[in-house]
Design an enzyme around this catalytic site. Structure first.
Site, PDB file in Angstrom:
ATOM      1  CE  LYS A  37     -24.522 -15.046  35.112  1.00 19.91           C
ATOM      2  NZ  LYS A  37     -25.057 -15.304  36.427  1.00 19.91           N
ATOM      3  CE  LYS A  97     -18.416 -13.736  38.441  1.00 19.68           C
ATOM      4  NZ  LYS A  97     -18.745 -14.742  39.447  1.00 19.68           N
ATOM      5  CE  LYS A 108     -23.815 -18.040  43.254  1.00 13.32           C
ATOM      6  NZ  LYS A 108     -25.127 -17.643  42.881  1.00 13.32           N
TER       7      LYS A 108
END
Ligand code: ATP
Ligand code: MG
Length: 339
Positions: A126, A208, A211
């Site tokens: 992130k 993956k 969201k």
């Protein structure tokens, strides 16, 4: 008793195990969230004391817009309810409604080590994604998550594979705290099922499903209408070759077959046989219908919830959560020497 997580059996001789998990109200909850986490919660709530949290403070660790956050919090709560989490059996609440989460986070911060947090894969990923906003909250995310889990003396944390490292850190912090200040915390275990623990992105089967992905072609949102689902499955990346088989050289097909299997309750082997000699187009068309059929009743329920009704459920949940969290925090305060 449910047999899906035998690691919980160990605790059964004395008390009912506590299970805790959550979803952050960021981005769009997708079928990975459902298959990797929520689907397992439904099994667990039959036999255990389950606590399911909308982890809103975690959603603030990446850039967010207040109006969106507000609606996402209710959206995630509605997803829990529409999926079948029963507020009569399980505690459903919003993280920021129970201030003990941030209080325990601070205390755990005093025993968490910086190199430990620097190793976290999610932080590394992130930080790359949000280069201009690598904030302290993002770095501290795993410690807040440890507080979420440890406050309820949780034994089992059903999560997808990506969160396993964070649950291990919670366990490390619990052990360290207990050995320094006395046996307060239960050592939690991640409950990760082999099937569905890592649903991959439709547009890139090496990543993956996520969201917060920028491209909606990455995921199938739980709220995507049937036509969008059909379109996204049609466009989903496939592998070279023609066969519909699972295999290390077929990451895209392996992912689509896993999704098919989990939504239809058929084994992957059965599905491979069904499509022997058939092409991708047939397989994909059927897969889309399997998902659409599964999501139809879910979406119907989701759309019927009234905000006020959901807020009431969340208020009740928070007051139950506060009781447990308050008790743990008074033990923690005493043990570390606060007066
Ligand atoms: P974000 O990209 O914002 O981190 P996310 O898609 O990872 O979002 P979270 O709210 O972080 O979603 O995770 C909720 C739960 O869903 C966690 O238990 C997580 O492990 C699980 N999960 C998330 N993505 C997947 C996936 N692709 N496959 C299986 N489980 C997943
Ligand atoms: Mg995540």
């Amino acid at each position: 008793m449910t047999g899906i997580f035998p690691e919980l059996e160990y605790y059964k001789n004395n008390t009912m195990p506590t299970v805790f998990s959550g979803v952050a109200p960021s981005g769009v909850p997708h079928i990975g969230t459902y298959l990797g986490a929520i689907k397992n919660w439904l099994e667990l709530q039959k036999d255990y004391q389950c606590i399911f949290c909308v982890v809103d403070l975690h959603a603030m660790t990446v850039p967010q817009e207040p109006q969106k956050l507000k609606s996402k919090i209710l959206e995630v709560a509605k997803i829990y309810l529409a999926a079948g989490i029963d507020p009569a059996k399980s505690i459903i609440f919003v993280q920021s409604h129970v201030k003990e989460h941030t209080e325990l986070c601070w205390i755990l911060n005093t025993i968490a080590r910086i190199p430990e947090l620097e190793r976290m894969t999610q932080f590394k990923d992130k930080s790359k994604e949000h280069k201009k906003d690598v904030n302290m909250g993002l770095f501290d995310y795993p410690v807040l998550m440890a507080a979420d889990i440890l406050l309820y003396k949780t034994q089992g944390v059903p999560v997808g594979e990506d969160q396993q490292q964070h649950v291990e850190l919670a366990r490390t912090l619990a052990e360290r705290f207990n050995s320094k200040f006395g046996e307060i915390f239960v050592l939690p275990k991640a409950l990760v099922r082999k099937e569905g623990a890592r649903i991959m992105a439709l547009d890139d089967p090496t990543k993956k499903m996520s969201k917060s992905a920028e491209n909606p072609a990455n995921y199938l949102a739980l709220t995507d209408p049937p036509d969008v689902i059909r379109e996204k499955i049609k466009k989903a990346v496939t592998d070279s070759g023609k066969e519909i088989l699972v295999g290390p050289d077929k990451p895209a097909l392996s992912n689509l077959l896993t999704i098919y299997s989990l939504f239809s309750n058929k084994s992957v082997g059965e599905i491979e046989k069904m499509y022997h000699g058939k092409g991708y187009a047939d397989f994909k068309a059927d897969l889309a219908e399997v998902i659409v059929d599964f999501l139809k009743p879910f979406q119907k329920k989701y759309n019927e919830f009234d905000d006020k009704e959901v807020l009431k459920i969340l208020e009740k949940g928070a007051s139950k959560a506060r009781e447990i969290a308050g008790q743990t925090m008074s033990e923690v305060r005493k043990s570390v020497g606060l007066i």
